[in-house]
Design an enzyme around this catalytic site. Structure first.
Site, PDB file in Angstrom:
ATOM      1  N   SER A 263       0.754  -1.137   0.011  1.00 34.70           N
ATOM      2  CA  SER A 263      -0.083  -0.015   0.054  1.00 34.70           C
ATOM      3  C   SER A 263       0.940   1.123  -0.008  1.00 34.70           C
ATOM      4  CB  SER A 263      -0.957  -0.057   1.045  1.00 34.70           C
ATOM      5  OG  SER A 263      -0.199   0.254   2.479  1.00 34.70           O
ATOM      6  N   LYS A 264       0.186   2.349  -0.095  1.00 38.15           N
ATOM      7  CA  LYS A 264       0.803   3.454  -0.242  1.00 38.15           C
ATOM      8  C   LYS A 264       1.785   3.898   1.152  1.00 38.15           C
ATOM      9  CE  LYS A 264      -1.900   7.365   0.238  1.00 38.15           C
ATOM     10  NZ  LYS A 264      -3.097   8.214  -0.323  1.00 38.15           N
ATOM     11  N   ARG A 265       1.003   3.540   2.246  1.00 41.30           N
ATOM     12  CA  ARG A 265       1.582   3.518   3.358  1.00 41.30           C
ATOM     13  C   ARG A 265       3.053   3.039   3.625  1.00 41.30           C
ATOM     14  NH1 ARG A 265      -0.139   5.072   8.218  1.00 41.30           N
ATOM     15  NH2 ARG A 265       1.051   3.447   9.203  1.00 41.30           N
TER      16      ARG A 265
END
Length: 511
Positions: A263-265
């Site tokens: 994910s982006k995180r």
RNA sequence: GGCCCGUUCGUCUAGGGGUUAGGACGCAUCCCUUUCACGGAUGAAACACGGGUUCGAUUCCCGUACGGGCUACCA
């Protein structure tokens, strides 16, 4: 044989995720390998999540990587438009056709109705409410209501069209990567096909477009596998089962560590990019930098991405895009999820950086050198590149190192000074600086020779002087080959730096 | 919870009924070197578990565990 036509169908709801880029790449490779067409179709049917800049971002990203479409919104093509929001009438017509054929029905349940149904089934011990053969007659729809009521409601209320999933049927699907997948229709629910705002859902639009655009193979992420049976059913409902594309569901890209998909995180957490290009978050305004901004070469990213889930079955790892096209096949895609391995990406980048010719770095290097008054005439480019390239994985690494060398050494590394600086070193340095000052254009080989013979003459071990010479020239304890640094700096500057440092060292150490 | 998919070194993976289970990244050591790197060499490191089938299973089958996905009028 049928023409090979594949599509990459992103929805413009934000940045293009790197997993999406890999999906695009595999579609592209497959199409090119088999002389087919690679199509980009924009699936912008979710009005709530639509992000204005996203579509352009998708094109920019794919263009940067050289994944050019044969048919797309930008390029046009025989099946235009390639943007779903411009094909609304088509979906609507097909949805109503299905109702007519008895394969779909109107449903009037409000959000609250559905919420209630879910509540109730939870109380009854059933974990998730399903809108299907078992429950649909309990709901508000054109199957459970009288024709009059239906007409009435259609006039006054928003409604959706739902697929009427058969009660007891085995839905089979032969996935190119996973083999036969079988699902019983009783575990499927009556998916919404046409939303109350008139927009189609993914399921409808996707199937209709794939059919109309004569898509031969659907290559997409594994997250679509659970809804693939719905799509199979839809092909049957439309009577298109003989034209149904072949499916290939790709393994997912997973987090580098821990659970879940990438994910982006993760990118922000671990300090590596997960987007191809930098992306400005529409809500926070934060700019998240991409592979391009982090210094990845497109060919390196492509090579790396190709290997996240696929392999050629040989021990070759370096592949140009042409070689990838040649070697690619769906059969050699793995089944299991792949942890995102940024180390490997760096390694690929290092390799591809080494292949770049000197001129590739000319502009960036001159921007660093000019403020330092170095390399005005541009003739020492090769020497500068030579100095730092092999040690670097990114252009930025090269520039950092060049900047360190180009900057006048005003603050010597104290540790080194304390342990290495002595009378012998001082004598050696003085002698060598005098020699250096005699000429401007030394070559590293000449300097090496001159240095060695001078030290011999003075009876000083070169090893005693060299660390100090480095300190005098750059202020650092470690770095690239010293004689090449002197070459690149030139006799005058090198000698000046040494004399300058000599004084500084004396001041600091008393020697 | 239900449904679906998966499981070979830390990671990406090759292989496949009998192999010293191969490669790459990363890691370690050594060589090169004034140094840090680069490069070269070497090394540590894996078939999730339990049952079958079989002369023999890491490979085939079934379970279990674990991981993942889906379970929206999102895609």
């Amino acid at each position: 044989m049928k023409e090979i036509r594949v599509r990459f169908a992103p929805s413009p709801t934000g940045s293009l995720h790197i997993g999406g880029v890999r999906t695009a790449l595999y579609n592209y490779l497959f199409a090119k390998k088999l002389n087919g067409k690679f199509i980009i179709r924009i699936e912008d049917t979710d009005q709530n999540r639509y992000v204005d800049k996203a579509e352009e971002y998708i094109y920019d990203s794919l263009r940067w990587l050289g994944l050019e479409a044969d048919e797309s919104v930008e390029k046009g093509g025989p099946f235009a438009p390639y943007k779903q929001s411009e094909r609304l009438d088509i979906y609507k017509k097909h949805a109503y056709d299905l109702v007519e054929k008895g394969w779909a029905y109107f449903a009037f349940d409000t959000a609250e109705d559905l919420e209630q149904a879910r509540e109730k089934s939870k109380e009854g011990g059933v974990s998730t409410f399903q809108y299907n053969a078992a429950t649909r007659m309990l709901m508000k729809n054109s199957l459970s209501l009288s024709p009059d009521e239906v007409e009435q409601l259609k006039q006054n209320q928003p409604f959706v069209i739902r697929l009427k999933v058969p009660k007891k049927e085995e839905i089979r699907l032969n996935d190119l990567i996973r083999g036969w997948v079988m699902v019983h229709s009783s575990t499927m629910d009556d998916k919404v096909l046409l939303k109350s705002d008139g927009m189609p859902t993914y399921h409808l639009a996707n199937v209709v477009d794939d059919y109309l655009m004569k898509i031969s193979h659907v290559i997409r992420g594994e997250e679509w596998l659970p809804s693939a049976p719905t799509h199979v059913l839809l092909y049957q409902a439309f009577g298109w089962q003989n034209e149904m594309p072949l499916f290939a569901h790709l393994p997912l890209l997973l987090k580098p560590e821990g659970d879940g998909k990438l994910s982006k995180r993760d990118g922000m957490l671990h300090g590596f990019p997960v987007f191809p290009l930098s992306w400005t978050d529409t809500e926070t305004g934060n700019v998240i930098s991409g592979f391009r901004e982090e210094g990845y070469l497109p060919e390196a990213l492509i090579n790396f991405l190709a290997f996240q889930g696929w392999n050629p079955g040989t021990e070759q790892e370096i592949f140009s895009i042409w070689e990838l096209i040649e070697a690619f096949s769906l059969e050699r895609i793995g089944k299991s999820g792949t942890r995102f391995d940024i180390q490997k990406a760096k390694w690929f980048n290092h390799y591809y950086l080494q292949q770049k010719p000197d001129v590739f770095f000319a502009e960036a290097i001159s921007k660093v050198l000019e403020p330092c008054g170095l390399w005005k005439e541009g003739k020492k480019l090769g020497a500068w590149v030579n100095l730092v390239k092999s040690r670097s994985s990114f252009v930025a690494d090269m520039l950092t190192e060049i900047r360190q060398i180009a900057t006048w050494p005003v603050a010597p590394d104290e540790e080194t000074l304390k342990s290495k600086w002595n009378e012998d070193a001082k004598r050696g340095l003085i002698a060598f600086s005098d020699l250096l000052a005699e000429r401007e254009d030394w070559s590293a080989e000449e300097l090496k020779f001159v240095f060695q013979s001078e030290m011999e003459k003075l009876g000083i071990k070169p090893g005693k002087v060299l660390p100090n010479l480095r300190m005098a020239l750059t202020g650092k304890a470690a770095g690239p080959d010293l004689m090449t640094i002197a070459e690149v700096l030139g006799g005058t500057i090198s000698a000046q730096r040494m004399r300058d440092s000599l004084q500084r060292f004396s001041l600091l150490t008393g020697i």
